[in-house]
Scaffold this motif. Structure first.
Motif, PDB file in Angstrom:
ATOM      1  N   ALA A 120      28.020 -40.863  51.066  1.00 18.60           N
ATOM      2  CA  ALA A 120      29.055 -41.468  50.216  1.00 18.60           C
ATOM      3  C   ALA A 120      28.788 -42.958  50.019  1.00 18.60           C
ATOM      4  O   ALA A 120      28.903 -43.473  48.903  1.00 18.60           O
ATOM      5  CB  ALA A 120      30.432 -41.241  50.833  1.00 18.60           C
ATOM      6  N   GLN A 121      28.426 -43.636  51.084  1.00 18.97           N
ATOM      7  CA  GLN A 121      28.136 -45.067  50.974  1.00 18.97           C
ATOM      8  C   GLN A 121      26.985 -45.332  50.008  1.00 18.97           C
ATOM      9  O   GLN A 121      27.056 -46.243  49.173  1.00 18.97           O
ATOM     10  CB  GLN A 121      27.806 -45.663  52.347  1.00 18.97           C
ATOM     11  N   GLU A 122      25.940 -44.519  50.115  1.00 15.03           N
ATOM     12  CA  GLU A 122      24.799 -44.712  49.224  1.00 15.03           C
ATOM     13  C   GLU A 122      25.144 -44.365  47.780  1.00 15.03           C
ATOM     14  O   GLU A 122      24.659 -45.013  46.847  1.00 15.03           O
ATOM     15  CB  GLU A 122      23.611 -43.886  49.703  1.00 15.03           C
ATOM     16  N   LEU A 123      25.968 -43.358  47.582  1.00 17.15           N
ATOM     17  CA  LEU A 123      26.324 -42.951  46.222  1.00 17.15           C
ATOM     18  C   LEU A 123      27.194 -43.974  45.507  1.00 17.15           C
ATOM     19  O   LEU A 123      27.109 -44.113  44.295  1.00 17.15           O
ATOM     20  CB  LEU A 123      27.041 -41.596  46.234  1.00 17.15           C
ATOM     21  N   VAL A 124      28.025 -44.696  46.259  1.00 18.97           N
ATOM     22  CA  VAL A 124      28.953 -45.629  45.603  1.00 18.97           C
ATOM     23  C   VAL A 124      28.477 -47.078  45.615  1.00 18.97           C
ATOM     24  O   VAL A 124      29.098 -47.934  44.985  1.00 18.97           O
ATOM     25  CB  VAL A 124      30.370 -45.560  46.233  1.00 18.97           C
ATOM     26  N   GLU A 125      27.344 -47.358  46.246  1.00 14.67           N
ATOM     27  CA  GLU A 125      26.926 -48.753  46.394  1.00 14.67           C
ATOM     28  C   GLU A 125      26.700 -49.472  45.053  1.00 14.67           C
ATOM     29  O   GLU A 125      26.874 -50.689  44.979  1.00 14.67           O
ATOM     30  CB  GLU A 125      25.703 -48.868  47.295  1.00 14.67           C
ATOM     31  N   ASP A 126      26.356 -48.753  44.004  1.00 15.87           N
ATOM     32  CA  ASP A 126      26.132 -49.391  42.707  1.00 15.87           C
ATOM     33  C   ASP A 126      27.352 -49.321  41.796  1.00 15.87           C
ATOM     34  O   ASP A 126      27.299 -49.787  40.657  1.00 15.87           O
ATOM     35  CB  ASP A 126      24.933 -48.736  42.003  1.00 15.87           C
ATOM     36  N   MET A 127      28.454 -48.761  42.285  1.00 20.69           N
ATOM     37  CA  MET A 127      29.672 -48.645  41.467  1.00 20.69           C
ATOM     38  C   MET A 127      30.488 -49.920  41.563  1.00 20.69           C
ATOM     39  O   MET A 127      30.362 -50.690  42.520  1.00 20.69           O
ATOM     40  CB  MET A 127      30.530 -47.472  41.958  1.00 20.69           C
ATOM     41  N   SER A 128      31.360 -50.084  40.596  1.00 20.59           N
ATOM     42  CA  SER A 128      32.278 -51.232  40.634  1.00 20.59           C
ATOM     43  C   SER A 128      33.356 -50.962  41.681  1.00 20.59           C
ATOM     44  O   SER A 128      33.596 -49.813  42.071  1.00 20.59           O
ATOM     45  CB  SER A 128      32.933 -51.434  39.266  1.00 20.59           C
ATOM     46  N   SER A 129      34.009 -52.018  42.116  1.00 18.71           N
ATOM     47  CA  SER A 129      35.070 -51.859  43.117  1.00 18.71           C
ATOM     48  C   SER A 129      36.199 -50.994  42.571  1.00 18.71           C
ATOM     49  O   SER A 129      36.821 -50.232  43.316  1.00 18.71           O
ATOM     50  CB  SER A 129      35.598 -53.218  43.573  1.00 18.71           C
ATOM     51  N   GLU A 130      36.454 -51.077  41.272  1.00 22.76           N
ATOM     52  CA  GLU A 130      37.509 -50.254  40.654  1.00 22.76           C
ATOM     53  C   GLU A 130      37.155 -48.765  40.734  1.00 22.76           C
ATOM     54  O   GLU A 130      38.002 -47.935  41.046  1.00 22.76           O
ATOM     55  CB  GLU A 130      37.718 -50.680  39.196  1.00 22.76           C
ATOM     56  N   GLN A 131      35.902 -48.438  40.481  1.00 19.70           N
ATOM     57  CA  GLN A 131      35.468 -47.035  40.578  1.00 19.70           C
ATOM     58  C   GLN A 131      35.553 -46.538  42.028  1.00 19.70           C
ATOM     59  O   GLN A 131      35.981 -45.413  42.286  1.00 19.70           O
ATOM     60  CB  GLN A 131      34.030 -46.885  40.061  1.00 19.70           C
ATOM     61  N   ILE A 132      35.169 -47.398  42.948  1.00 22.85           N
ATOM     62  CA  ILE A 132      35.227 -47.026  44.365  1.00 22.85           C
ATOM     63  C   ILE A 132      36.677 -46.828  44.804  1.00 22.85           C
ATOM     64  O   ILE A 132      36.988 -45.898  45.550  1.00 22.85           O
ATOM     65  CB  ILE A 132      34.513 -48.080  45.242  1.00 22.85           C
ATOM     66  N   LYS A 133      37.594 -47.673  44.323  1.00 24.01           N
ATOM     67  CA  LYS A 133      39.019 -47.524  44.654  1.00 24.01           C
ATOM     68  C   LYS A 133      39.550 -46.178  44.178  1.00 24.01           C
ATOM     69  O   LYS A 133      40.330 -45.524  44.881  1.00 24.01           O
ATOM     70  CB  LYS A 133      39.852 -48.641  44.016  1.00 24.01           C
ATOM     71  N   LYS A 134      39.127 -45.741  42.996  1.00 24.65           N
ATOM     72  CA  LYS A 134      39.580 -44.447  42.480  1.00 24.65           C
ATOM     73  C   LYS A 134      39.126 -43.313  43.396  1.00 24.65           C
ATOM     74  O   LYS A 134      39.886 -42.399  43.709  1.00 24.65           O
ATOM     75  CB  LYS A 134      39.065 -44.219  41.060  1.00 24.65           C
ATOM     76  N   ILE A 135      37.895 -43.403  43.829  1.00 23.12           N
ATOM     77  CA  ILE A 135      37.364 -42.384  44.739  1.00 23.12           C
ATOM     78  C   ILE A 135      38.099 -42.449  46.079  1.00 23.12           C
ATOM     79  O   ILE A 135      38.501 -41.428  46.644  1.00 23.12           O
ATOM     80  CB  ILE A 135      35.842 -42.558  44.926  1.00 23.12           C
ATOM     81  N   SER A 136      38.292 -43.665  46.558  1.00 24.85           N
ATOM     82  CA  SER A 136      38.980 -43.860  47.827  1.00 24.85           C
ATOM     83  C   SER A 136      40.409 -43.308  47.771  1.00 24.85           C
ATOM     84  O   SER A 136      40.855 -42.625  48.698  1.00 24.85           O
ATOM     85  CB  SER A 136      39.010 -45.347  48.173  1.00 24.85           C
ATOM     86  N   ASN A 137      41.113 -43.593  46.696  1.00 21.59           N
ATOM     87  CA  ASN A 137      42.486 -43.094  46.541  1.00 21.59           C
ATOM     88  C   ASN A 137      42.501 -41.566  46.552  1.00 21.59           C
ATOM     89  O   ASN A 137      43.390 -40.952  47.149  1.00 21.59           O
ATOM     90  CB  ASN A 137      43.126 -43.619  45.260  1.00 21.59           C
TER      91      ASN A 137
END
Length: 103
Positions: free
Chosen positions: A35-52
């Motif tokens: 998961a960390q490797e998959l989201v490392e190039d995403m924006s913080s907004e995209q990561i927040k959506k996944i996190s939520n």
């Protein structure tokens, strides 16, 4: 299983293959690292959506686990009550039998 329709057939296939290894040692660490490797190039907004989304899944799982635990406790209490009642009935029946033989 929670797989977006955007991930399509390939995403579903990957999920099914990975689920086979759920019980293996290190699986949780693998998923975390993946998961960390998959989201490392995403924006913080995209990561927040996944996190939520993951937090919502976690809350739902916790709710279901609490409900299951309550059911198990209720079942244990019911079994204990049946056992107690059986013992009371046995004592009662013993008294009746003893009284019959005392005459």
């Amino acid at each position: 299983a929670v797989v977006s329709t955007q991930s399509g057939h390939y995403g579903r296939g990957i999920v099914l293959k990975l689920k086979k290894y759920r019980e293996d040692d290190g699986f949780h660490g693998f998923v975390k690292g993946l998961a960390q490797e998959l989201v490392e190039d995403m924006s913080s907004e995209q990561i927040k959506k996944i996190s939520n989304h993951l937090v919502n899944i976690s809350h739902e799982k916790s709710r279901l686990e609490r409900e299951e635990k309550k059911k198990q406790q209720t079942t244990k209490k019911s079994q204990l009550n049946v056992s107690k009642n059986t013992m009371k009935n046995k004592d009662f029946m013993d008294d009746i039998v003893d009284d019959d033989y005392d005459e």
